[in-house]
Write an enzyme that holds these catalytic residues in place. Structure first.
Site, PDB file in Angstrom:
ATOM      1  N   SER A  42       0.312   1.604   9.230  1.00  0.00           N
ATOM      2  CA  SER A  42       1.205   0.597   8.650  1.00  0.00           C
ATOM      3  C   SER A  42       2.657   0.931   8.943  1.00  0.00           C
ATOM      4  O   SER A  42       3.028   2.101   9.092  1.00  0.00           O
ATOM      5  CB  SER A  42       0.987   0.600   7.132  1.00  0.00           C
ATOM      6  OG  SER A  42       2.017  -0.082   6.467  1.00  0.00           O
ATOM      7  N   TYR A  45      -0.385   5.477  -1.398  1.00  0.00           N
ATOM      8  CA  TYR A  45      -0.961   4.636  -0.341  1.00  0.00           C
ATOM      9  C   TYR A  45      -0.276   4.931   0.996  1.00  0.00           C
ATOM     10  O   TYR A  45      -0.925   5.201   2.005  1.00  0.00           O
ATOM     11  CB  TYR A  45      -0.818   3.148  -0.688  1.00  0.00           C
ATOM     12  CG  TYR A  45      -0.882   2.254   0.517  1.00  0.00           C
ATOM     13  CD1 TYR A  45      -2.095   1.987   1.130  1.00  0.00           C
ATOM     14  CD2 TYR A  45       0.286   1.723   1.083  1.00  0.00           C
ATOM     15  CE1 TYR A  45      -2.154   1.211   2.276  1.00  0.00           C
ATOM     16  CE2 TYR A  45       0.238   0.950   2.220  1.00  0.00           C
ATOM     17  CZ  TYR A  45      -0.974   0.688   2.816  1.00  0.00           C
ATOM     18  OH  TYR A  45      -1.026  -0.069   3.963  1.00  0.00           O
ATOM     19  N   LYS A  88      -1.511   6.917   4.800  1.00  0.00           N
ATOM     20  CA  LYS A  88      -1.368   6.468   6.197  1.00  0.00           C
ATOM     21  C   LYS A  88      -0.735   7.583   7.040  1.00  0.00           C
ATOM     22  O   LYS A  88      -1.168   7.858   8.156  1.00  0.00           O
ATOM     23  CB  LYS A  88      -0.532   5.186   6.275  1.00  0.00           C
ATOM     24  CG  LYS A  88      -1.201   3.972   5.632  1.00  0.00           C
ATOM     25  CD  LYS A  88      -2.520   3.616   6.281  1.00  0.00           C
ATOM     26  CE  LYS A  88      -3.233   2.455   5.627  1.00  0.00           C
ATOM     27  NZ  LYS A  88      -4.636   2.317   6.039  1.00  0.00           N
TER      28      LYS A  88
HETATM   29  C1  UD1 Z   1       3.319  -3.690   1.233  1.00  0.00           C
HETATM   30  C2  UD1 Z   1       3.426  -2.305   1.791  1.00  0.00           C
HETATM   31  C3  UD1 Z   1       2.630  -2.205   3.048  1.00  0.00           C
HETATM   32  C4  UD1 Z   1       1.217  -2.604   2.785  1.00  0.00           C
HETATM   33  C5  UD1 Z   1       1.191  -4.022   2.278  1.00  0.00           C
HETATM   34  C6  UD1 Z   1      -0.238  -4.460   1.992  1.00  0.00           C
HETATM   35  C7  UD1 Z   1       5.494  -1.111   1.381  1.00  0.00           C
HETATM   36  C8  UD1 Z   1       6.879  -0.931   1.795  1.00  0.00           C
HETATM   37  N1  UD1 Z   1       4.811  -2.010   2.093  1.00  0.00           N
HETATM   38  O1  UD1 Z   1       4.048  -4.545   2.103  1.00  0.00           O
HETATM   39  O2  UD1 Z   1       2.632  -0.894   3.536  1.00  0.00           O
HETATM   40  O3  UD1 Z   1       0.456  -2.476   3.962  1.00  0.00           O
HETATM   41  O4  UD1 Z   1       1.981  -4.106   1.094  1.00  0.00           O
HETATM   42  O5  UD1 Z   1      -0.611  -4.310   0.691  1.00  0.00           O
HETATM   43  O6  UD1 Z   1       5.020  -0.505   0.470  1.00  0.00           O
HETATM   44  N2  UD1 Z   1       7.546 -10.705  -2.554  1.00  0.00           N
HETATM   45  C9  UD1 Z   1       8.107 -11.611  -3.412  1.00  0.00           C
HETATM   46  N3  UD1 Z   1       7.289 -12.170  -4.378  1.00  0.00           N
HETATM   47  C10 UD1 Z   1       5.987 -11.857  -4.492  1.00  0.00           C
HETATM   48  C11 UD1 Z   1       5.413 -10.915  -3.601  1.00  0.00           C
HETATM   49  C12 UD1 Z   1       6.232 -10.361  -2.641  1.00  0.00           C
HETATM   50  O7  UD1 Z   1       9.282 -11.921  -3.350  1.00  0.00           O
HETATM   51  O8  UD1 Z   1       5.323 -12.387  -5.408  1.00  0.00           O
HETATM   52  C13 UD1 Z   1       8.399 -10.132  -1.497  1.00  0.00           C
HETATM   53  C14 UD1 Z   1       8.511  -8.620  -1.586  1.00  0.00           C
HETATM   54  O9  UD1 Z   1       9.574  -8.232  -2.403  1.00  0.00           O
HETATM   55  C15 UD1 Z   1       8.723  -8.240  -0.112  1.00  0.00           C
HETATM   56  C16 UD1 Z   1       8.003  -9.351   0.661  1.00  0.00           C
HETATM   57  O10 UD1 Z   1       7.812 -10.403  -0.260  1.00  0.00           O
HETATM   58  O11 UD1 Z   1      10.068  -8.300   0.170  1.00  0.00           O
HETATM   59  C17 UD1 Z   1       6.664  -8.913   1.191  1.00  0.00           C
HETATM   60  O12 UD1 Z   1       5.920  -8.337   0.130  1.00  0.00           O
HETATM   61  P1  UD1 Z   1       4.375  -7.960   0.253  1.00  0.00           P
HETATM   62  O13 UD1 Z   1       3.624  -9.113   0.787  1.00  0.00           O
HETATM   63  O14 UD1 Z   1       3.927  -7.369  -1.048  1.00  0.00           O
HETATM   64  O15 UD1 Z   1       4.319  -6.851   1.381  1.00  0.00           O
HETATM   65  P2  UD1 Z   1       5.180  -5.515   1.530  1.00  0.00           P
HETATM   66  O16 UD1 Z   1       5.667  -5.019   0.247  1.00  0.00           O
HETATM   67  O17 UD1 Z   1       6.145  -5.732   2.633  1.00  0.00           O
END
Ligand code: UD1
Length: 344
Positions: free
Chosen positions: A128, A153, A157
């Site tokens: 990842s 987690y 990795k």
């Molecule tokens: C995270 C992990 C990644 C993992 C992936 C799968 C980190 C940095 N990244 O990715 O390693 O493989 O999850 O589980 O730990 N967001 C919102 N509202 C929401 C959900 C998300 O605004 O309800 C935003 C988050 O703040 C982020 C973006 O959307 O900025 C992506 O979030 P998300 O889909 O959870 O993935 P990551 O956090 O990037």
């Protein structure tokens, strides 16, 4: 004629199921092992509906080395493994670190241990972009510094990559390709398979599509005070079918002896950073469906911005992400509508 037998661990999961489809369509025989901890056996039907071929399925846990021994006994001639079997919820890993280390690392070590004696030539590993932490510079290349993991987690990795390197170097006679995924999103265009989150989704796109269909009232955007053009976080959203195809190319390279090194590492991303707000806008534009959302505070542990430099994968693997974000959003929506029809 079959190109060979590939063991897909975690093959009923989100990325695993899409990869099983692409492998079968490319002419491989697929054996899936999954403990169904975060998926269900209907996925096998979905794979069969898309490809016309039912993959072999073994319901077992990869942390159980005896179950794996039995699998290799029953399915002789497995040439390669793609290891998707792992837990992946960042928050949960902070609450249950030992479970994460045990599950993710024992799975990998069991597979590695059994490869030489069963004649398995190589393993593709799901890593990842989390290994890059908050990068100093974007886009990140495979040589960008590895940062201290911010969750168990993420640490599994990093440790898994090291375990693979050490084991391959020990003269085990196997090869590996490590794939560092950015943010996989979307679903198969047939809407037969997709992401099936358990309970309240933690990831952006499943939460977004559940909001669009009315299961959730409102999507929370976690922070718009980041130093990015619109203040929301930036990610590299990669279509899951594009991602799945990269695994087929990686397996082909590994098994045909074309690898330049015994362990090769590739970033799998589009090379384009999109903000959370831009992603919501893309969904609304592509589907014509509005997503009620509000800005809330930052989520602890979030990275501000990260996107891939995918040139290495483009040049060396000959793989490139091709789906547009609009197509990807439409596929995510079609999958949500399909789940709705099934009453899920
Ligand atoms: C995270 C992990 C990644 C993992 C992936 C799968 C980190 C940095 N990244 O990715 O390693 O493989 O999850 O589980 O730990 N967001 C919102 N509202 C929401 C959900 C998300 O605004 O309800 C935003 C988050 O703040 C982020 C973006 O959307 O900025 C992506 O979030 P998300 O889909 O959870 O993935 P990551 O956090 O990037």
């Amino acid at each position: 004629m079959s190109k060979g037998k590939i063991l897909v661990t975690g093959g009923t999961g989100y990325i695993g199921s899409h990869t099983a489809v692409e492998l079968q369509q490319a002419g491989y025989d697929v054996v899936i092992i999954d403990n169904l901890s975060n998926s269900n056996r209907d996925v096998i039907d979905g794979i069969e509906r898309i490809t016309g071929i039912r993959p072999s399925f073994v319901e077992a846990d990869c942390t159980d080395i005896n179950a794996l021994r039995k699998l290799f006994e029953a399915h002789k001639g497995i040439r390669g493994i793609i290891n998707f079997a792992a837990s992946k919820a960042v928050g949960e890993s902070i609450e249950k670190p030992l479970f994460y280390y045990r599950n993710n690392l024992n799975t990998l070590m069991n597979l590695l241990e059994l490869m030489p004696e069963n004649g398995v030539e190589g393993i593709v590993f799901s890593s990842s972009c989390t290994v890059y932490g908050e990068p100093d510079e974007n886009p990140v290349t495979e040589n960008s510094p590895i940062k201290e993991a911010t969750s168990p987690y993420g640490n599994t990795k990093q440790i898994s990559e090291e375990i693979i390197r050490d084991y391959v170097r020990s003269g085990a006679g196997i090869k590996s390709v490590i794939l560092r995924y950015f943010n996989p999103v979307g679903a198969h265009p047939s809407a037969e398979i997709g992401e099936l989150p358990n309970g309240v989704p933690q990831n952006l796109v499943p939460y977004l599509t559940q909001t669009a269909i009315g299961i959730r009232k409102e999507l929370s955007v976690f922070g718009d005070d980041y130093s990015t053009p619109d203040g929301s976080c930036i990610r590299d959203f990669i279509n899951v079918v594009d991602l799945a195809k990269a695994h087929v190319v990686a397996v082909e390279r590994m098994l045909s002896g074309r690898s330049q090194e015994d362990v090769e590492i590739f970033n799998l991303g589009t090379g384009v950073g999109l903000s959370v707000k831009e992603l919501i806008a893309a969904f609304e534009r592509a589907t014509g469906v509005k997503v009620p959302h509000k800005i809330v505070g930052r989520r602890a542990g979030d990275i501000e911005k990260v996107w891939a430099n995918p040139e290495r994968a483009n040049k060396i693997l000959g793989w490139k992400a091709t789906a547009t974000i609009d197509d990807t959003m439409r596929s995510a929506w079609a999958w949500q509508l399909h789940l709705h029809d099934l009453g899920k």
